[in-house]
Structure formats: structure tokens, C-alpha cells
Design a protein around this motif. Sequence first.
Motif, PDB file in Angstrom:
ATOM      1  N   LEU A  80       0.836  -1.193   0.000  1.00  0.00           N
ATOM      2  CA  LEU A  80       0.000   0.000   0.000  1.00  0.00           C
ATOM      3  C   LEU A  80       0.876   1.249   0.000  1.00  0.00           C
ATOM      4  N   VAL A  81       0.506   2.199  -0.861  1.00  0.00           N
ATOM      5  CA  VAL A  81       1.238   3.453  -0.980  1.00  0.00           C
ATOM      6  C   VAL A  81       0.258   4.606  -0.766  1.00  0.00           C
ATOM      7  N   GLY A  82       0.572   5.501   0.158  1.00  0.00           N
ATOM      8  CA  GLY A  82      -0.293   6.637   0.434  1.00  0.00           C
ATOM      9  C   GLY A  82       0.016   7.782  -0.522  1.00  0.00           C
ATOM     10  N   ILE A  83      -1.020   8.282  -1.196  1.00  0.00           N
ATOM     11  CA  ILE A  83      -0.807   9.353  -2.173  1.00  0.00           C
ATOM     12  C   ILE A  83      -1.418  10.684  -1.728  1.00  0.00           C
ATOM     13  N   ASN A  84      -2.096  10.697  -0.598  1.00  0.00           N
ATOM     14  CA  ASN A  84      -2.749  11.921  -0.132  1.00  0.00           C
ATOM     15  C   ASN A  84      -1.729  12.826   0.543  1.00  0.00           C
ATOM     16  N   THR A  85      -1.383  13.927  -0.132  1.00  0.00           N
ATOM     17  CA  THR A  85      -0.352  14.836   0.397  1.00  0.00           C
ATOM     18  C   THR A  85      -0.890  15.768   1.479  1.00  0.00           C
ATOM     19  N   ASN A  86      -2.155  15.629   1.823  1.00  0.00           N
ATOM     20  CA  ASN A  86      -2.712  16.430   2.923  1.00  0.00           C
ATOM     21  C   ASN A  86      -2.434  15.793   4.290  1.00  0.00           C
ATOM     22  N   HIS A  87      -2.014  14.535   4.316  1.00  0.00           N
ATOM     23  CA  HIS A  87      -1.836  13.827   5.584  1.00  0.00           C
ATOM     24  C   HIS A  87      -0.493  14.017   6.281  1.00  0.00           C
ATOM     25  N   PRO A  88       0.614  14.175   5.554  1.00  0.00           N
ATOM     26  CA  PRO A  88       1.921  14.165   6.226  1.00  0.00           C
ATOM     27  C   PRO A  88       2.075  15.137   7.386  1.00  0.00           C
ATOM     28  N   ASN A  89       1.576  16.368   7.269  1.00  0.00           N
ATOM     29  CA  ASN A  89       1.745  17.319   8.369  1.00  0.00           C
ATOM     30  C   ASN A  89       1.091  16.813   9.653  1.00  0.00           C
ATOM     31  N   ARG A  90      -0.100  16.268   9.522  1.00  0.00           N
ATOM     32  CA  ARG A  90      -0.791  15.735  10.699  1.00  0.00           C
ATOM     33  C   ARG A  90      -0.057  14.508  11.241  1.00  0.00           C
ATOM     34  N   LEU A  91       0.363  13.621  10.344  1.00  0.00           N
ATOM     35  CA  LEU A  91       1.065  12.419  10.774  1.00  0.00           C
ATOM     36  C   LEU A  91       2.343  12.760  11.535  1.00  0.00           C
ATOM     37  N   VAL A  92       3.118  13.692  10.994  1.00  0.00           N
ATOM     38  CA  VAL A  92       4.369  14.066  11.638  1.00  0.00           C
ATOM     39  C   VAL A  92       4.107  14.788  12.957  1.00  0.00           C
ATOM     40  N   SER A  93       3.113  15.656  12.983  1.00  0.00           N
ATOM     41  CA  SER A  93       2.779  16.362  14.223  1.00  0.00           C
ATOM     42  C   SER A  93       2.430  15.380  15.332  1.00  0.00           C
ATOM     43  N   GLU A  94       1.621  14.374  15.000  1.00  0.00           N
ATOM     44  CA  GLU A  94       1.236  13.374  15.998  1.00  0.00           C
ATOM     45  C   GLU A  94       2.454  12.575  16.461  1.00  0.00           C
ATOM     46  N   ALA A  95       3.333  12.232  15.513  1.00  0.00           N
ATOM     47  CA  ALA A  95       4.509  11.440  15.864  1.00  0.00           C
ATOM     48  C   ALA A  95       5.477  12.238  16.728  1.00  0.00           C
ATOM     49  N   ILE A  96       5.655  13.525  16.422  1.00  0.00           N
ATOM     50  CA  ILE A  96       6.534  14.368  17.240  1.00  0.00           C
ATOM     51  C   ILE A  96       5.962  14.511  18.654  1.00  0.00           C
ATOM     52  N   ALA A  97       4.664  14.755  18.730  1.00  0.00           N
ATOM     53  CA  ALA A  97       4.023  14.914  20.031  1.00  0.00           C
ATOM     54  C   ALA A  97       4.163  13.650  20.890  1.00  0.00           C
ATOM     55  N   ALA A  98       4.172  12.499  20.219  1.00  0.00           N
ATOM     56  CA  ALA A  98       4.294  11.226  20.935  1.00  0.00           C
ATOM     57  C   ALA A  98       5.749  10.847  21.195  1.00  0.00           C
ATOM     58  N   GLY A  99       6.690  11.651  20.709  1.00  0.00           N
ATOM     59  CA  GLY A  99       8.104  11.378  20.931  1.00  0.00           C
ATOM     60  C   GLY A  99       8.697  10.316  20.029  1.00  0.00           C
ATOM     61  N   HIS A 100       7.997  10.007  18.903  1.00  0.00           N
ATOM     62  CA  HIS A 100       8.457   8.928  18.033  1.00  0.00           C
ATOM     63  C   HIS A 100       9.531   9.363  17.033  1.00  0.00           C
ATOM     64  N   ILE A 101       9.668  10.666  16.808  1.00  0.00           N
ATOM     65  CA  ILE A 101      10.711  11.146  15.905  1.00  0.00           C
ATOM     66  C   ILE A 101      11.797  11.758  16.786  1.00  0.00           C
ATOM     67  N   THR A 102      12.764  10.956  17.129  1.00  0.00           N
ATOM     68  CA  THR A 102      13.735  11.330  18.159  1.00  0.00           C
ATOM     69  C   THR A 102      14.581  12.538  17.770  1.00  0.00           C
ATOM     70  N   GLU A 103      14.805  12.739  16.474  1.00  0.00           N
ATOM     71  CA  GLU A 103      15.657  13.845  16.043  1.00  0.00           C
ATOM     72  C   GLU A 103      15.090  15.210  16.424  1.00  0.00           C
ATOM     73  N   VAL A 104      13.781  15.293  16.607  1.00  0.00           N
ATOM     74  CA  VAL A 104      13.163  16.575  16.950  1.00  0.00           C
ATOM     75  C   VAL A 104      12.298  16.452  18.207  1.00  0.00           C
ATOM     76  N   ALA A 105      12.676  15.551  19.086  1.00  0.00           N
ATOM     77  CA  ALA A 105      11.923  15.354  20.329  1.00  0.00           C
ATOM     78  C   ALA A 105      12.364  16.368  21.385  1.00  0.00           C
ATOM     79  N   GLY A 106      11.490  16.587  22.354  1.00  0.00           N
ATOM     80  CA  GLY A 106      11.854  17.369  23.523  1.00  0.00           C
ATOM     81  C   GLY A 106      11.601  18.858  23.458  1.00  0.00           C
ATOM     82  N   TYR A 107      10.893  19.324  22.438  1.00  0.00           N
ATOM     83  CA  TYR A 107      10.554  20.750  22.368  1.00  0.00           C
ATOM     84  C   TYR A 107       9.269  21.025  23.155  1.00  0.00           C
ATOM     85  N   ALA A 108       9.179  22.211  23.691  1.00  0.00           N
ATOM     86  CA  ALA A 108       8.064  22.557  24.575  1.00  0.00           C
ATOM     87  C   ALA A 108       6.751  22.723  23.821  1.00  0.00           C
ATOM     88  N   SER A 109       6.812  23.237  22.590  1.00  0.00           N
ATOM     89  CA  SER A 109       5.565  23.489  21.867  1.00  0.00           C
ATOM     90  C   SER A 109       5.743  23.243  20.381  1.00  0.00           C
TER      91      SER A 109
END
Length: 237
Positions: A80-109
Amino acid sequence: MKFPTPLLRGRLVKRYKRFLADVILDSGEEVTATCPNTGSMMGLATPGAVVWLSESASPTRKYPHTWEMVEADLGQGPVLVGINTNHPNRLVSEAIAAGHITEVAGYASLRREVKYGLSSRIDILLEDPAKGLAYVEIKNVHLSRRTGLAEFPDSVTERGAKHLAELSAMVAAGHRAVMLYLIQRADAEHFTLAGDIDPRYAEAFARAREAGVEAIAYACRLTPEEIVITNPVPFEA
């Protein structure tokens, strides 16, 4: 990111006018769906391909269905390949908030779509009293022409090159700048730039890296029920 309801399976008839696609659902109904992707979708818009659509209950939408995913096979079985380019910002925001993207973890807001540069909006702005500012630009990746290798872009993107220059300017101003490539397919083992498709973007990327812009890539797991960011993917030279 969970879909409100499971996606509908069908077969692609054709993609046309860039933002529309005719699909025959497994139920036999033929529908016209919006195609939320401005790229060429190289290798992903073949008539007859298995596709997956979401359906909106909004009575004001002209086309209730949206093309979300397509099944692609490079010889190792369909993925399966996702082609909807409206999703990445939300996906990344959720992952950062959950601490799953370690390179940009630990910011206050975290803020999305913040104005910066000359006339642009950064996808995500991270702020922290101790860490300072981190500007995160996100690009959706769905192209793969060789098993295990994801590529960006799939068409010429002057806008993408402009974003790299603006990220460089943020580094020059004393901030962090991160280019994040979100690969909406689970078969990616490596990531690279498609310099043969857009050599100017590849050159802009090289300049940005020299200027101090960071670059990371992450893959996703996709099902008809949800899309989840999973693991980092290394760059291939």
C-alpha cells in the motif's frame, strides 16, 4: 492517524485533470474521487490498479470520495502506498508529540503552518526556551522505481527548491532547520533524491545540507484503517 471509517476498495479507471480519478468500487458502483496529489504519481496511476478511497459524509462536497492509497508491486508483492499529500503534516505532528521522531523530540511546543521567510509557511515550528526554534519542512514521498528504494521528487518542484533555500536562511539566522521526507509506503529500506527527474532540486538539497539544514526520512505502515509513522530510513548516496 486513524480514518473515521475503513477505506473503500476499488479499481482505478483513470486519473485526469490532475485532481480527479474515476474508480469502480468493489460494489460495482463507479465514482469520481478527488486526487489530493499535485505530482506525476509515476507508476501509481495505472488504469486497473487497486485503489482505496475514503468517503466524506459532508453534504456540501461535490465529490464525497478521496483517493487515499494505491497498491503497487515492484516484484515483491503488492504494498500500500499513500498518495494523499494532505496527511503528512498531521502524521508528523502526531509522531513528534508522541516522541516517536527522536531527532526533533523534547521541544516545549509545536505549531503548524507558521509564516516565515519571504512568503512561505513552515509546516511545523518547534519552540523551546532552552533549545530555541526548529523549522521542520515535510515532503510526502511515494515514488519507488527500485525495490526498497524510495525517491523524491516524482516531478519537477520549483516550490520544493525554494523551501530548501528558506530553510538555509533559518540556519543562517541561528535556528535549526530540518527537512523531513515522509515515505508513505512500508517497503522503503533506503531513501534518495531523484536527481534525474529534478536536477535543480538535487542541487538545492546539496546546497542546503552544506548550509547546515538537517535531513531525515521516515517510513509508514499503512492499512485501510490507519496510517502510522514507523521507522527512520537511511539516505542512499
